[in-house]
Write an enzyme that holds these catalytic residues in place. Structure first.
Site, PDB file in Angstrom:
ATOM      1  N   CYS A 270       1.894  -7.557   0.693  1.00  0.00           N
ATOM      2  CA  CYS A 270       2.491  -6.212   0.612  1.00  0.00           C
ATOM      3  C   CYS A 270       3.298  -5.998  -0.664  1.00  0.00           C
ATOM      4  O   CYS A 270       3.091  -5.031  -1.400  1.00  0.00           O
ATOM      5  CB  CYS A 270       3.328  -5.921   1.855  1.00  0.00           C
ATOM      6  SG  CYS A 270       4.860  -6.885   2.001  1.00  0.00           S
ATOM      7  N   HIS A 318       8.502  -5.704   4.891  1.00  0.00           N
ATOM      8  CA  HIS A 318       7.241  -5.049   4.552  1.00  0.00           C
ATOM      9  C   HIS A 318       7.521  -3.844   3.660  1.00  0.00           C
ATOM     10  O   HIS A 318       8.533  -3.159   3.796  1.00  0.00           O
ATOM     11  CB  HIS A 318       6.515  -4.590   5.818  1.00  0.00           C
ATOM     12  CG  HIS A 318       5.098  -4.157   5.555  1.00  0.00           C
ATOM     13  ND1 HIS A 318       4.081  -5.051   5.287  1.00  0.00           N
ATOM     14  CD2 HIS A 318       4.530  -2.917   5.475  1.00  0.00           C
ATOM     15  CE1 HIS A 318       2.951  -4.389   5.081  1.00  0.00           C
ATOM     16  NE2 HIS A 318       3.207  -3.094   5.179  1.00  0.00           N
ATOM     17  N   HIS A 330      -0.688   0.427   1.712  1.00  0.00           N
ATOM     18  CA  HIS A 330      -0.026  -0.875   1.844  1.00  0.00           C
ATOM     19  C   HIS A 330      -1.053  -1.954   2.145  1.00  0.00           C
ATOM     20  O   HIS A 330      -2.212  -1.672   2.482  1.00  0.00           O
ATOM     21  CB  HIS A 330       1.050  -0.826   2.942  1.00  0.00           C
ATOM     22  CG  HIS A 330       0.501  -0.735   4.340  1.00  0.00           C
ATOM     23  ND1 HIS A 330       1.052  -1.423   5.393  1.00  0.00           N
ATOM     24  CD2 HIS A 330      -0.552  -0.043   4.865  1.00  0.00           C
ATOM     25  CE1 HIS A 330       0.374  -1.156   6.513  1.00  0.00           C
ATOM     26  NE2 HIS A 330      -0.597  -0.317   6.211  1.00  0.00           N
TER      27      HIS A 330
END
Length: 355
Positions: A270, A318, A330
């Site tokens: 990520c 994240h 993402h």
């Protein structure tokens, strides 16, 4: 008075032995089934597997970010150590030069005999010439003292550099140990997730790894078909040149695989995707999600515009790139490639504008 005798015991017959064995097995089965000490792993339903796998992926991603941070620190420690080693090598060259100069002065004194100056003046046939020579010798002595001072200075500097290098070696080893710990954590959790998913049928696996923002039983079309996302890219207008470049880069990477620790160009985690997108735009961002959130100006959710970074979960484990319309691009986890997703699918933790 009758004697109290122990009644004779009858030998066990085959039937008696079988009966006793059956009762013993039944008792063992009762203990195993009813006291909770059995070792058989409970059979999870597909829904329970989905929850457990999502938890494992989230924990693995948090460990991945710690791994990325430890690697960044280890790389920095290695660079500092290499720089110290280069400085030490240069100092050694200077030390050798200073020692050679000092050796030349000592050799010259040895050749001249180093006679006491008063006797040299008394025995000289040309006092004026001697006095000129004595002045030169005094200057040579000053040069000798300066050469000795230089040698001592180089030795002190080399020792200082060695001490700094020892500190960096210790730091590097600590970071490398942390890397190994976090790697074991990540791989352990990912292995467990793969094992759980391996128990499911293909349909159940698809449901367990489906986009959380899509209806149950199928993956959202925008996440599964990068071409459709690329067709929509022209309608997304990011303010500012760098934000636009970063968003375009992220769109261009739709469908790329998630690989923990990867920063592109063909696979990402990520924070690696975010770092690569802004690197393409000419901006250097930190490696980890919990550092990236402090790389720019914090903004509220209502202020979001394309190019902003959006962060999730309490530990900031994240991150994605906001592209407008309540969506982001993402790199989710090993079961899903880089994709478009609604920002509502995970607990929102904050946002940052880096340009």
């Amino acid at each position: 008075m009758a004697a109290h005798r122990k009644p004779p015991q009858r030998p066990l017959t085959g039937h008696t032995v079988r009966t006793a064995a059956t009762l013993a097995l039944a008792g063992a089965a009762t203990v195993t089934c009813f006291d909770g000490t059995g070792h058989a792993e409970p059979q999870l339903t597909p829904a329970q597997v989905k929850v457990r796998v999502e938890t494992l992926y989230r924990e693995a991603e948090a460990a991945t970010e710690k791994y990325n941070g430890a690697k960044e620190e280890a790389d920095a420690a290695q660079r500092r150590l290499s720089a110290l080693q280069d400085q030490t090598a240069r100092r050694r060259m200077r030390l050798d030069a200073a020692r050679n100069a000092l050796g030349s002065i000592a050799a010259a004194q040895y050749r001249d005999g180093a006679i006491d100056p008063a006797w040299q003046l008394a025995l000289s046939s040309d006092p004026d010439r001697y006095l000129d020579g004595a002045a030169f010798a005094e200057r040579a002595g000053d040069r000798q003292a300066a050469a000795v001072s230089r040698v001592r200075g180089q030795l002190r500097e080399i020792e200082r550099l060695r001490g700094a290098a020892r500190i960096e070696v210790k730091s590097l080893r600590s970071r490398q140990a942390e890397l190994r710990r976090q790697k074991r954590t990540v791989t352990g959790k990912l292995d467990e997730a793969r094992r759980l998913l391996g128990r499911l049928t293909p349909r159940e696996r698809a449901e367990a790894t489906a986009d959380a923002g899509a209806p149950a039983g199928r993956v959202s079309r925008s996440a599964a078909d990068p071409r459709e996302s690329l067709e929509r890219a022209g309608s997304v207008l990011a303010p500012g040149g760098r934000a636009a470049v970063a968003v375009a880069y992220a769109y261009g990477k739709l469908g790329s695989p998630y690989v923990w620790g990867a920063t592109g160009p063909n696979a990402f985690d990520c924070s690696g995707l975010v770092q690569a997108a802004y690197r393409a735009a000419g901006l250097s961002l930190p490696r980890t999600s919990y550092a990236q959130i402090n790389a720019g100006r914090r903004i509220s959710r209502s202020e979001l515009r394309p190019g902003d970074l959006v962060f999730f979960y309490p530990g900031i484990s994240h991150v994605g790139i906001y592209v407008g319309g309540g969506r982001m691009i993402h790199a989710p986890n090993p079961s899903a490639p880089v994709r478009l997703a609604p920002i509502d699918q995970m607990p929102f933790a904050g946002a940052t504008r880096v340009v």
